[in-house]
Design a protein around this motif. Structure first.
Motif, PDB file in Angstrom:
ATOM      1  N   PRO A 116     -16.956  -5.277  46.176  1.00 40.00           N
ATOM      2  CA  PRO A 116     -15.612  -5.708  45.680  1.00 40.00           C
ATOM      3  C   PRO A 116     -15.412  -5.098  44.421  1.00 40.00           C
ATOM      4  CG  PRO A 116     -17.340  -7.369  45.610  1.00 40.00           C
ATOM      5  CD  PRO A 116     -17.825  -6.341  46.389  1.00 40.00           C
ATOM      6  N   PRO A 117     -14.138  -5.044  43.856  1.00 40.98           N
ATOM      7  CA  PRO A 117     -14.015  -4.997  42.389  1.00 40.98           C
ATOM      8  C   PRO A 117     -14.673  -5.950  41.373  1.00 40.98           C
ATOM      9  CG  PRO A 117     -11.924  -4.655  43.681  1.00 40.98           C
ATOM     10  CD  PRO A 117     -13.116  -5.393  44.433  1.00 40.98           C
ATOM     11  N   LEU A 118     -15.307  -5.394  40.437  1.00 48.54           N
ATOM     12  CA  LEU A 118     -16.059  -6.242  39.509  1.00 48.54           C
ATOM     13  C   LEU A 118     -15.608  -6.259  38.406  1.00 48.54           C
ATOM     14  CD1 LEU A 118     -19.775  -5.570  40.944  1.00 48.54           C
ATOM     15  CD2 LEU A 118     -18.139  -7.635  41.414  1.00 48.54           C
ATOM     16  N   SER A 119     -15.559  -7.337  37.688  1.00 45.22           N
ATOM     17  CA  SER A 119     -15.250  -7.392  36.221  1.00 45.22           C
ATOM     18  C   SER A 119     -16.436  -7.652  35.129  1.00 45.22           C
ATOM     19  CB  SER A 119     -14.014  -8.451  35.596  1.00 45.22           C
ATOM     20  OG  SER A 119     -13.597  -8.381  34.278  1.00 45.22           O
ATOM     21  N   LEU A 120     -17.391  -6.901  34.695  1.00 45.25           N
ATOM     22  CA  LEU A 120     -18.440  -7.101  34.013  1.00 45.25           C
ATOM     23  C   LEU A 120     -18.527  -7.241  32.526  1.00 45.25           C
ATOM     24  CD1 LEU A 120     -20.582  -4.834  36.465  1.00 45.25           C
ATOM     25  CD2 LEU A 120     -20.325  -7.334  36.570  1.00 45.25           C
ATOM     26  N   ASP A 121     -19.218  -8.114  31.812  1.00 46.38           N
ATOM     27  CA  ASP A 121     -19.205  -8.168  30.419  1.00 46.38           C
ATOM     28  C   ASP A 121     -20.182  -6.963  30.036  1.00 46.38           C
ATOM     29  OD1 ASP A 121     -19.653  -8.426  27.800  1.00 46.38           O
ATOM     30  OD2 ASP A 121     -20.402 -10.517  28.108  1.00 46.38           O
ATOM     31  N   VAL A 122     -19.808  -5.839  29.497  1.00 46.46           N
ATOM     32  CA  VAL A 122     -20.729  -4.769  29.456  1.00 46.46           C
ATOM     33  C   VAL A 122     -21.218  -4.942  27.838  1.00 46.46           C
ATOM     34  CG1 VAL A 122     -19.940  -3.246  31.124  1.00 46.46           C
ATOM     35  CG2 VAL A 122     -18.902  -3.172  28.669  1.00 46.46           C
ATOM     36  N   GLU A 123     -20.909  -5.903  27.287  1.00 46.82           N
ATOM     37  CA  GLU A 123     -21.423  -6.054  25.828  1.00 46.82           C
ATOM     38  C   GLU A 123     -22.664  -6.906  25.759  1.00 46.82           C
ATOM     39  OE1 GLU A 123     -18.394  -7.817  23.052  1.00 46.82           O
ATOM     40  OE2 GLU A 123     -16.859  -7.350  24.859  1.00 46.82           O
ATOM     41  N   GLN A 124     -23.132  -7.498  26.793  1.00 51.73           N
ATOM     42  CA  GLN A 124     -24.221  -8.506  26.762  1.00 51.73           C
ATOM     43  C   GLN A 124     -25.138  -8.110  28.251  1.00 51.73           C
ATOM     44  OE1 GLN A 124     -25.084 -10.451  24.166  1.00 51.73           O
ATOM     45  NE2 GLN A 124     -23.020  -9.940  23.098  1.00 51.73           N
ATOM     46  N   VAL A 125     -25.462  -7.062  28.312  1.00 50.94           N
ATOM     47  CA  VAL A 125     -26.261  -6.774  29.480  1.00 50.94           C
ATOM     48  C   VAL A 125     -27.835  -6.960  29.011  1.00 50.94           C
ATOM     49  CG1 VAL A 125     -27.093  -4.587  31.023  1.00 50.94           C
ATOM     50  CG2 VAL A 125     -24.557  -4.766  30.211  1.00 50.94           C
ATOM     51  N   THR A 126     -28.339  -7.517  30.410  1.00 42.77           N
ATOM     52  CA  THR A 126     -29.833  -7.760  30.247  1.00 42.77           C
ATOM     53  C   THR A 126     -30.431  -6.939  31.363  1.00 42.77           C
ATOM     54  OG1 THR A 126     -29.656  -9.667  31.708  1.00 42.77           O
ATOM     55  CG2 THR A 126     -29.765  -9.868  29.176  1.00 42.77           C
ATOM     56  N   VAL A 127     -31.713  -6.306  30.896  1.00 42.64           N
ATOM     57  CA  VAL A 127     -32.500  -5.706  31.823  1.00 42.64           C
ATOM     58  C   VAL A 127     -33.753  -6.328  32.291  1.00 42.64           C
ATOM     59  CG1 VAL A 127     -31.384  -3.458  31.165  1.00 42.64           C
ATOM     60  CG2 VAL A 127     -33.534  -4.033  30.028  1.00 42.64           C
ATOM     61  N   SER A 128     -34.655  -5.790  33.514  1.00 41.77           N
ATOM     62  CA  SER A 128     -35.964  -6.323  33.568  1.00 41.77           C
ATOM     63  C   SER A 128     -36.728  -5.263  34.419  1.00 41.77           C
ATOM     64  CB  SER A 128     -36.057  -7.790  34.223  1.00 41.77           C
ATOM     65  OG  SER A 128     -35.425  -7.503  35.456  1.00 41.77           O
ATOM     66  N   GLY A 129     -37.940  -5.226  34.579  1.00 43.30           N
ATOM     67  CA  GLY A 129     -38.535  -4.503  35.481  1.00 43.30           C
ATOM     68  C   GLY A 129     -40.145  -4.912  35.460  1.00 43.30           C
ATOM     69  N   LEU A 130     -40.822  -4.163  36.609  1.00 45.67           N
ATOM     70  CA  LEU A 130     -41.999  -4.519  36.955  1.00 45.67           C
ATOM     71  C   LEU A 130     -42.873  -3.002  36.715  1.00 45.67           C
ATOM     72  CD1 LEU A 130     -44.788  -5.744  38.080  1.00 45.67           C
ATOM     73  CD2 LEU A 130     -43.932  -5.508  40.007  1.00 45.67           C
ATOM     74  N   SER A 131     -43.904  -3.068  36.113  1.00 45.20           N
ATOM     75  CA  SER A 131     -44.940  -1.632  35.871  1.00 45.20           C
ATOM     76  C   SER A 131     -43.800  -0.466  35.475  1.00 45.20           C
ATOM     77  CB  SER A 131     -45.343  -1.565  37.236  1.00 45.20           C
ATOM     78  OG  SER A 131     -46.542  -0.722  37.114  1.00 45.20           O
ATOM     79  N   SER A 132     -43.807   0.428  36.154  1.00 44.52           N
ATOM     80  CA  SER A 132     -43.081   1.782  35.858  1.00 44.52           C
ATOM     81  C   SER A 132     -41.722   1.350  35.668  1.00 44.52           C
ATOM     82  CB  SER A 132     -43.101   2.839  36.970  1.00 44.52           C
ATOM     83  OG  SER A 132     -42.221   2.363  38.086  1.00 44.52           O
ATOM     84  N   GLY A 133     -41.148   0.078  36.567  1.00 40.41           N
ATOM     85  CA  GLY A 133     -39.828  -0.506  36.107  1.00 40.41           C
ATOM     86  C   GLY A 133     -39.484  -1.033  34.836  1.00 40.41           C
ATOM     87  N   GLY A 134     -41.014  -1.766  34.517  1.00 36.77           N
ATOM     88  CA  GLY A 134     -41.208  -2.400  33.062  1.00 36.77           C
ATOM     89  C   GLY A 134     -41.014  -1.360  31.877  1.00 36.77           C
ATOM     90  N   TYR A 135     -41.714  -0.315  32.052  1.00 29.82           N
ATOM     91  CA  TYR A 135     -41.443   1.025  31.145  1.00 29.82           C
ATOM     92  C   TYR A 135     -40.115   1.335  31.180  1.00 29.82           C
ATOM     93  CZ  TYR A 135     -46.437   1.541  30.203  1.00 29.82           C
ATOM     94  OH  TYR A 135     -47.611   1.538  29.955  1.00 29.82           O
ATOM     95  N   MET A 136     -39.443   1.421  32.322  1.00 29.26           N
ATOM     96  CA  MET A 136     -38.129   1.869  32.260  1.00 29.26           C
ATOM     97  C   MET A 136     -37.120   0.954  31.582  1.00 29.26           C
ATOM     98  SD  MET A 136     -35.440   4.036  32.762  1.00 29.26           S
ATOM     99  CE  MET A 136     -36.063   5.368  33.506  1.00 29.26           C
ATOM    100  N   ALA A 137     -37.177  -0.282  32.024  1.00 32.54           N
ATOM    101  CA  ALA A 137     -36.547  -1.312  31.265  1.00 32.54           C
ATOM    102  C   ALA A 137     -36.649  -1.207  29.799  1.00 32.54           C
ATOM    103  CB  ALA A 137     -36.867  -2.888  31.959  1.00 32.54           C
ATOM    104  N   THR A 138     -37.700  -1.246  29.160  1.00 30.83           N
ATOM    105  CA  THR A 138     -37.956  -0.872  27.966  1.00 30.83           C
ATOM    106  C   THR A 138     -37.131   0.170  27.448  1.00 30.83           C
ATOM    107  OG1 THR A 138     -40.167  -2.009  27.960  1.00 30.83           O
ATOM    108  CG2 THR A 138     -39.708  -0.634  25.874  1.00 30.83           C
ATOM    109  N   GLN A 139     -37.199   1.348  28.033  1.00 26.07           N
ATOM    110  CA  GLN A 139     -36.880   2.705  27.442  1.00 26.07           C
ATOM    111  C   GLN A 139     -34.922   2.431  27.710  1.00 26.07           C
ATOM    112  OE1 GLN A 139     -40.101   5.602  29.479  1.00 26.07           O
ATOM    113  NE2 GLN A 139     -37.970   5.373  30.415  1.00 26.07           N
TER     114      GLN A 139
END
Length: 352
Positions: free
Chosen positions: A31-54
């Protein structure tokens, strides 16, 4: 309101090469989404953790928090797979020069390849390393903690390193035995990683109920990311709470899976069993789950890891990197509701 529209317009302009049209509504009819792109958060495990940091460091001007499970410091691999294997996962054959790694980030910031490092000062950071994790050393995880301490107010950093979890995403009641690291790398640890992490990154969350009413939608990563998505799977996934599907403005969280944890191997386990959706459902948080794919040819990536050592290009850890660009393009592509709102309100916003 004026500031919001201007930031959104700048964000969209930055990635204007991606066609929106039908791309965002591919797969199962996102569906069409209205997202707040000023306050995005990220997370990840292992290689995904490295990518989240990057991803966090590349875009800390609008990515305001990161939850990292079982990963080492930014640029640990130094664009070299041998260094990655000898220093950044299950062994540290030689001391890691943290100052040298951080100096790369300083150089990137000076040349504009990542956001100014000053943007990390007020970021929220949540780090986790299980005491039974033998896949990524505690030393590597400790160095990530020290690195963030040099950039971020220490009161904004939480480091959990006293839980007896193996190398996986610990949960309250999903997955394998907590002491075992095995596919799909989700551990039944009687520990709510998702809740503890999200409550630090996004304070004042409502405790979730027992049901999840939101839905997981399929998106075409290739259409949204364009040529930057060549090392990613065709399909990615987006969890959308009911209120967000109805047009309410919602926050965005991006969750990066680990090696051998992409959907072709583990199905929907990472997308549905970490507990992230349970918290997102009652707190108007849309969750993007981008997906990699394995490759037995160049670029070689047999375990479907995120690029944290340079298999895509020398720019893998900055804004020029293909995978970082691809995920940023996906955000623009799924944010159609807010983009349409920006188009409708441009005249009014500019006159506020």
């Amino acid at each position: 309101m004026k500031t919001t529209y201007k930031i959104l317009a700048s964000f969209c302009a930055l990635y204007s090469g991606v066609a929106l049209s039908n791309a965002a509504n591919s797969g199962n009819g996102l569906p069409p989404l209205s997202l707040d792109v000023e306050q995005v958060t990220v997370s990840g495990l292992s290689s995904g953790g490295y990518m989240a940091t990057q991803f966090h460091i590349a875009h800390s001007d609008w990515v305001k928090g990161a939850g990292i499970i079982a990963a080492g410091p930014y640029y640990c691999a130094q664009n070299d797979i041998t260094t990655a294997l000898n220093q950044c996962v299950n062994k540290v054959d030689a001391p890691i020069n943290l100052d040298a790694l951080s100096s790369v980030a300083i150089d990137y910031a000076n040349e504009g390849s990542i956001a100014p490092l000053a943007g990390l000062k007020d970021a929220k950071v949540w780090l986790f390393h299980g005491t039974n994790d033998v896949r990524v050393t505690a030393q590597a995880s400790d160095l990530l903690y020290r690195q963030y301490q040099s950039w971020t107010d220490t009161q904004n950093i939480v480091y959990v390193n006293d839980q007896s979890a193996a190398h996986h995403f610990p949960t309250l009641n999903e997955g394998s035995n907590c002491s075992v690291s095995e596919s799909p790398f989700i551990g039944n640890c009687n520990y709510d990683t998702a809740g503890n992490m999200l409550n630090h990154l996004l304070p004042y969350l409502t405790a979730p109920d027992d049901s999840v009413s939101g839905k997981v939608y399929t998106i075409s990563q290739q259409k949204l990311a364009g040529s930057d998505g060549e090392t990613l799977a065709e399909k990615g996934f987006v969890f959308v709470p009911e209120n967000c599907a109805s047009g309410e403005s919602c926050r965005l969280h991006i969750s990066f899976h680990g090696c051998n944890q992409y959907a072709e191997v583990v199905g929907n386990s990472y997308v549905t069993k970490t507990g992230i959706n349970r918290w997102a459902d009652d707190n108007n948080i849309v969750v993007l789950y981008p997906q990699t794919k394995k490759s037995l040819f160049m670029p070689l990536n047999p375990q479907g890891c995120w690029d944290w050592w340079g298999y895509t290009s020398d720019d893998y850890a900055n804004r020029k990197g293909a995978q970082i660009s691809a995920v940023a393009n996906m955000i623009k592509g799924i944010n159609t509701g807010a983009i349409n709102k920006e188009t409708t309100n441009t005249g009014t916003a500019n006159n506020d």
